[in-house]
Each structure stands twice: as C-alpha cells, then as structure tokens.
Scaffold this motif. Structure first.
Motif, PDB file in Angstrom:
ATOM      1  N   SER A   1       0.820  -1.204   0.000  1.00 52.72           N
ATOM      2  CA  SER A   1       0.000   0.000   0.000  1.00 52.72           C
ATOM      3  C   SER A   1       0.859   1.261   0.000  1.00 52.72           C
ATOM      4  O   SER A   1       1.962   1.291   0.548  1.00 52.72           O
ATOM      5  CB  SER A   1      -0.920   0.004   1.232  1.00 52.72           C
ATOM      6  N   LYS A   2       0.296   2.318  -0.605  1.00 52.31           N
ATOM      7  CA  LYS A   2       0.997   3.606  -0.672  1.00 52.31           C
ATOM      8  C   LYS A   2       0.479   4.581   0.385  1.00 52.31           C
ATOM      9  O   LYS A   2       1.050   5.661   0.553  1.00 52.31           O
ATOM     10  CB  LYS A   2       0.802   4.225  -2.057  1.00 52.31           C
ATOM     11  N   ASP A   3      -0.591   4.230   1.082  1.00 55.03           N
ATOM     12  CA  ASP A   3      -1.158   5.132   2.080  1.00 55.03           C
ATOM     13  C   ASP A   3      -0.723   4.700   3.483  1.00 55.03           C
ATOM     14  O   ASP A   3       0.357   4.131   3.655  1.00 55.03           O
ATOM     15  CB  ASP A   3      -2.681   5.197   1.949  1.00 55.03           C
ATOM     16  N   LYS A   4      -1.561   4.923   4.486  1.00 50.08           N
ATOM     17  CA  LYS A   4      -1.184   4.631   5.874  1.00 50.08           C
ATOM     18  C   LYS A   4      -1.600   3.226   6.320  1.00 50.08           C
ATOM     19  O   LYS A   4      -1.553   2.918   7.510  1.00 50.08           O
ATOM     20  CB  LYS A   4      -1.820   5.668   6.813  1.00 50.08           C
ATOM     21  N   THR A   5      -1.988   2.380   5.384  1.00 50.10           N
ATOM     22  CA  THR A   5      -2.450   1.038   5.728  1.00 50.10           C
ATOM     23  C   THR A   5      -1.412   0.272   6.534  1.00 50.10           C
ATOM     24  O   THR A   5      -1.727  -0.322   7.570  1.00 50.10           O
ATOM     25  CB  THR A   5      -2.802   0.250   4.455  1.00 50.10           C
ATOM     26  N   LEU A   6      -0.197   0.250   6.072  1.00 48.20           N
ATOM     27  CA  LEU A   6       0.849  -0.529   6.744  1.00 48.20           C
ATOM     28  C   LEU A   6       1.140   0.026   8.141  1.00 48.20           C
ATOM     29  O   LEU A   6       1.369  -0.744   9.081  1.00 48.20           O
ATOM     30  CB  LEU A   6       2.126  -0.542   5.897  1.00 48.20           C
ATOM     31  N   ALA A   7       1.106   1.338   8.293  1.00 49.58           N
ATOM     32  CA  ALA A   7       1.320   1.948   9.614  1.00 49.58           C
ATOM     33  C   ALA A   7       0.213   1.533  10.573  1.00 49.58           C
ATOM     34  O   ALA A   7       0.472   1.228  11.749  1.00 49.58           O
ATOM     35  CB  ALA A   7       1.380   3.468   9.487  1.00 49.58           C
ATOM     36  N   LEU A   8      -1.020   1.507  10.095  1.00 51.37           N
ATOM     37  CA  LEU A   8      -2.142   1.068  10.935  1.00 51.37           C
ATOM     38  C   LEU A   8      -1.974  -0.391  11.346  1.00 51.37           C
ATOM     39  O   LEU A   8      -2.214  -0.758  12.498  1.00 51.37           O
ATOM     40  CB  LEU A   8      -3.462   1.241  10.181  1.00 51.37           C
ATOM     41  N   ALA A   9      -1.563  -1.225  10.388  1.00 52.13           N
ATOM     42  CA  ALA A   9      -1.382  -2.654  10.673  1.00 52.13           C
ATOM     43  C   ALA A   9      -0.255  -2.868  11.681  1.00 52.13           C
ATOM     44  O   ALA A   9      -0.371  -3.701  12.591  1.00 52.13           O
ATOM     45  CB  ALA A   9      -1.096  -3.405   9.388  1.00 52.13           C
ATOM     46  N   THR A  10       0.824  -2.126  11.535  1.00 52.63           N
ATOM     47  CA  THR A  10       1.964  -2.263  12.449  1.00 52.63           C
ATOM     48  C   THR A  10       1.598  -1.811  13.858  1.00 52.63           C
ATOM     49  O   THR A  10       1.950  -2.463  14.852  1.00 52.63           O
ATOM     50  CB  THR A  10       3.156  -1.443  11.922  1.00 52.63           C
ATOM     51  N   SER A  11       0.871  -0.705  13.954  1.00 52.10           N
ATOM     52  CA  SER A  11       0.425  -0.219  15.258  1.00 52.10           C
ATOM     53  C   SER A  11      -0.526  -1.221  15.911  1.00 52.10           C
ATOM     54  O   SER A  11      -0.451  -1.475  17.121  1.00 52.10           O
ATOM     55  CB  SER A  11      -0.266   1.135  15.088  1.00 52.10           C
ATOM     56  N   TYR A  12      -1.398  -1.790  15.114  1.00 48.64           N
ATOM     57  CA  TYR A  12      -2.339  -2.801  15.616  1.00 48.64           C
ATOM     58  C   TYR A  12      -1.586  -4.023  16.150  1.00 48.64           C
ATOM     59  O   TYR A  12      -1.930  -4.549  17.214  1.00 48.64           O
ATOM     60  CB  TYR A  12      -3.296  -3.199  14.505  1.00 48.64           C
ATOM     61  N   LYS A  13      -0.568  -4.470  15.435  1.00 40.84           N
ATOM     62  CA  LYS A  13       0.217  -5.620  15.906  1.00 40.84           C
ATOM     63  C   LYS A  13       0.846  -5.320  17.265  1.00 40.84           C
ATOM     64  O   LYS A  13       0.842  -6.173  18.160  1.00 40.84           O
ATOM     65  CB  LYS A  13       1.310  -5.973  14.891  1.00 40.84           C
ATOM     66  N   GLN A  14       1.353  -4.114  17.428  1.00 35.67           N
ATOM     67  CA  GLN A  14       1.957  -3.742  18.710  1.00 35.67           C
ATOM     68  C   GLN A  14       0.915  -3.753  19.825  1.00 35.67           C
ATOM     69  O   GLN A  14       1.177  -4.234  20.936  1.00 35.67           O
ATOM     70  CB  GLN A  14       2.597  -2.355  18.584  1.00 35.67           C
ATOM     71  N   ARG A  15      -0.279  -3.231  19.547  1.00 37.01           N
ATOM     72  CA  ARG A  15      -1.350  -3.228  20.555  1.00 37.01           C
ATOM     73  C   ARG A  15      -1.784  -4.645  20.902  1.00 37.01           C
ATOM     74  O   ARG A  15      -2.016  -4.974  22.070  1.00 37.01           O
ATOM     75  CB  ARG A  15      -2.555  -2.429  20.048  1.00 37.01           C
ATOM     76  N   SER A  16      -1.900  -5.489  19.874  1.00 39.54           N
ATOM     77  CA  SER A  16      -2.331  -6.867  20.102  1.00 39.54           C
ATOM     78  C   SER A  16      -1.296  -7.637  20.910  1.00 39.54           C
ATOM     79  O   SER A  16      -1.641  -8.380  21.833  1.00 39.54           O
ATOM     80  CB  SER A  16      -2.582  -7.556  18.760  1.00 39.54           C
ATOM     81  N   ASP A  17      -0.030  -7.458  20.573  1.00 39.59           N
ATOM     82  CA  ASP A  17       1.044  -8.133  21.321  1.00 39.59           C
ATOM     83  C   ASP A  17       1.039  -7.696  22.784  1.00 39.59           C
ATOM     84  O   ASP A  17       1.225  -8.513  23.695  1.00 39.59           O
ATOM     85  CB  ASP A  17       2.408  -7.821  20.693  1.00 39.59           C
ATOM     86  N   ALA A  18       0.812  -6.403  23.009  1.00 38.82           N
ATOM     87  CA  ALA A  18       0.819  -5.873  24.378  1.00 38.82           C
ATOM     88  C   ALA A  18      -0.399  -6.345  25.170  1.00 38.82           C
ATOM     89  O   ALA A  18      -0.338  -6.453  26.395  1.00 38.82           O
ATOM     90  CB  ALA A  18       0.859  -4.347  24.345  1.00 38.82           C
ATOM     91  N   ALA A  19      -1.482  -6.649  24.476  1.00 38.40           N
ATOM     92  CA  ALA A  19      -2.716  -7.055  25.158  1.00 38.40           C
ATOM     93  C   ALA A  19      -2.583  -8.426  25.805  1.00 38.40           C
ATOM     94  O   ALA A  19      -3.297  -8.744  26.757  1.00 38.40           O
ATOM     95  CB  ALA A  19      -3.884  -7.052  24.175  1.00 38.40           C
TER      96      ALA A  19
END
Length: 260
Positions: A41-59
């Motif tokens: 993706s050329k937009d912020k999709t990958l940034a959203l996915a990466t942030s989500y992975k960090q939140r999920s791992d921390a949960a």
C-alpha cells in the motif's frame, strides 16, 4: 483448543481498515492467528497494521499477528498467500472494512468445531451475515441466507453463505487455492470446491445458527457488478452444467421482478 486463522487482505485501505483490526482485537477467543497480507500500500495502511500488531502483542490475549507487505497480482493472489501461511485449524477471510458480528464470534465458531458426534473436525463451519454501512450500523440481514443443511450443490441458488461467514478446515482450504482466472468471483468457486472436498472426505458442514459477520455494503464485487455476474455464470456452469445454470438464472430474473 481450536486455532483460527483470520486473513485480512489490504491495499490502500486506511479509510476502512481500523474497523476490521479493532474487531479482531476484541475477539475473546484466545487462540487466534491474524495474517494481514498487504499489497504494498501507498497510504497509511501498513502503519495502521503495524500499530495494531503492537497493541495486540501488548494485550497478551493469545492472538498472534503477522503483517506481510509486498506487491501481488490481485486480491485472490493475496488470499493464496494467506492460505500458504495459515497455521490454524480453520481459516476465514475478513478483509478491510468487514468485521465480526460480536466479540465472541470466534468462540462460537470454535464451539461448533467440537459439536459433531465424530472425532473428525467439520469441513466447513458457517453462519449468517448482516450488511452494514461505513460506520458499522446494521442496515439489514443479507438477502441470501444459509440453509440449515449446506452442501456444495446449495450454491446453485446463489452464494448462500457470505465469504466472511465461511470457515474452512485449513487442511482442505490449502488443497484448493483460489483460481486466479477469476478477478471478482474466485471466492464463489473456492467455497464450492472446498465443500466438494469436504464431501469427498465425508466431513460435515456445520451451521452455527448465528450471525458471524458484518459485511461492508460497498465491496469490490458490488463495484464491478456486471463483471462479477459474468464470472459467477461461468463458475456455476463449470460446477453445475449449462442447463442447470441457465434454468437457475432464469429463476433469478423472475425472483428479482417479483421482489420489486
């Protein structure tokens, strides 16, 4: 415990992805693999996915999130990448903009996996779908509803089970990758072939009798309605023969007129 792989395909999906990610994160089932397969993706999709992975791992909720981003040959090529990487007992495709109907949806699916009288897992677990708008508000129940007893022949009457409410045994799903000759209807063909494979192996198809998915009203198939209809005709002709396909499409036209 039944492990479920959720595959989310993305490409420039920053406007609708967060809804899907939050839906997976809220799932109470503790044994979830979430594969996010992005098409560079050329937009912020990958940034959203990466942030989500960090939140999920921390949960610490037992969810394992994997993010893959690279060019692909379209949505079904990306889905095949998800199939190849999946390690769960079951696999479901929940793409950007779609979501689980409730926080315990995957718990209900896992419960259905152990509900059969035999020791063998069901070949497919399925349920119903609600249509929602871009704010997640339910508009109506999907017009085509799943039968109590589903077989691969059921799809002669249309795609009675939405792709997002169709959980395939991963061992079977991996044997039947998406056919890339189809651009918009490979999911219909795939579901039919998965159900055929389940029948060959004498594995049951189990109805959860629950709404499992919320489907975003404007999907790729909706935007390319004419091309999708042509492909679906070809899929049905391949699996059910030309006479049956012509007869059923004549009925589809009559039904549409009656419902107006």
């Amino acid at each position: 415990m039944t492990k479920i792989t959720v595959v989310t395909i993305t490409y420039n999906a920053e406007d609708v992805l967060q809804w899907t990610l939050d839906s997976v994160l809220r799932q109470t089932h503790p044994c979830v693999e979430h594969l996010i397969v992005d098409g560079a993706s050329k937009d912020k999709t990958l940034a959203l996915a990466t942030s989500y992975k960090q939140r999920s791992d921390a949960a610490g909720n037992g969810h394992e999130v994997v993010v893959l981003s690279e060019p692909d040959r379209g949505i079904y090529d990306a889905m095949n990448k998800g199939l190849a990487r999946a390690t769960g007992d079951y696999i479901v495709f929940m793409n950007a903009g779609d979501s689980f109907h409730a926080d315990n949806t995957l718990e209900e699916v896992a419960k259905a996996a152990s509900s059969t009288a035999t020791e063998r897992l069901p070949g497919v677990i399925y349920g119903d779908t609600d249509i929602v708008d871009d704010k997640g508000i339910i508009l109506h129940r999907r017009r085509l509803t799943p039968p109590k007893r589903l077989t691969w022949r059921s799809f002669r009457n249309g795609m009675l089970v939405c792709h997002q409410a169709f959980y395939a045994l991963t061992d079977i799903a991996r044997q039947t990758p998406y056919d890339l000759q189809y651009r918009y209807s490979a999911d219909v063909d795939w579901c039919i072939r998965v159900m055929k494979k389940a029948e060959e192996q004498k594995l049951p198809l189990v109805n959860t009798d629950e709404v499992l998915a919320d489907y975003l009203e404007e999907g790729a198939t909706t935007r390319h309605h004419h091309e999708s209809l042509k492909e679906r005709f070809d899929v049905m002709r391949h699996h059910y023969g030309l006479p049956t396909t012509l007869l059923m499409h004549a009925w589809f036209v009559v039904r549409a007129v009656i419902q107006r």
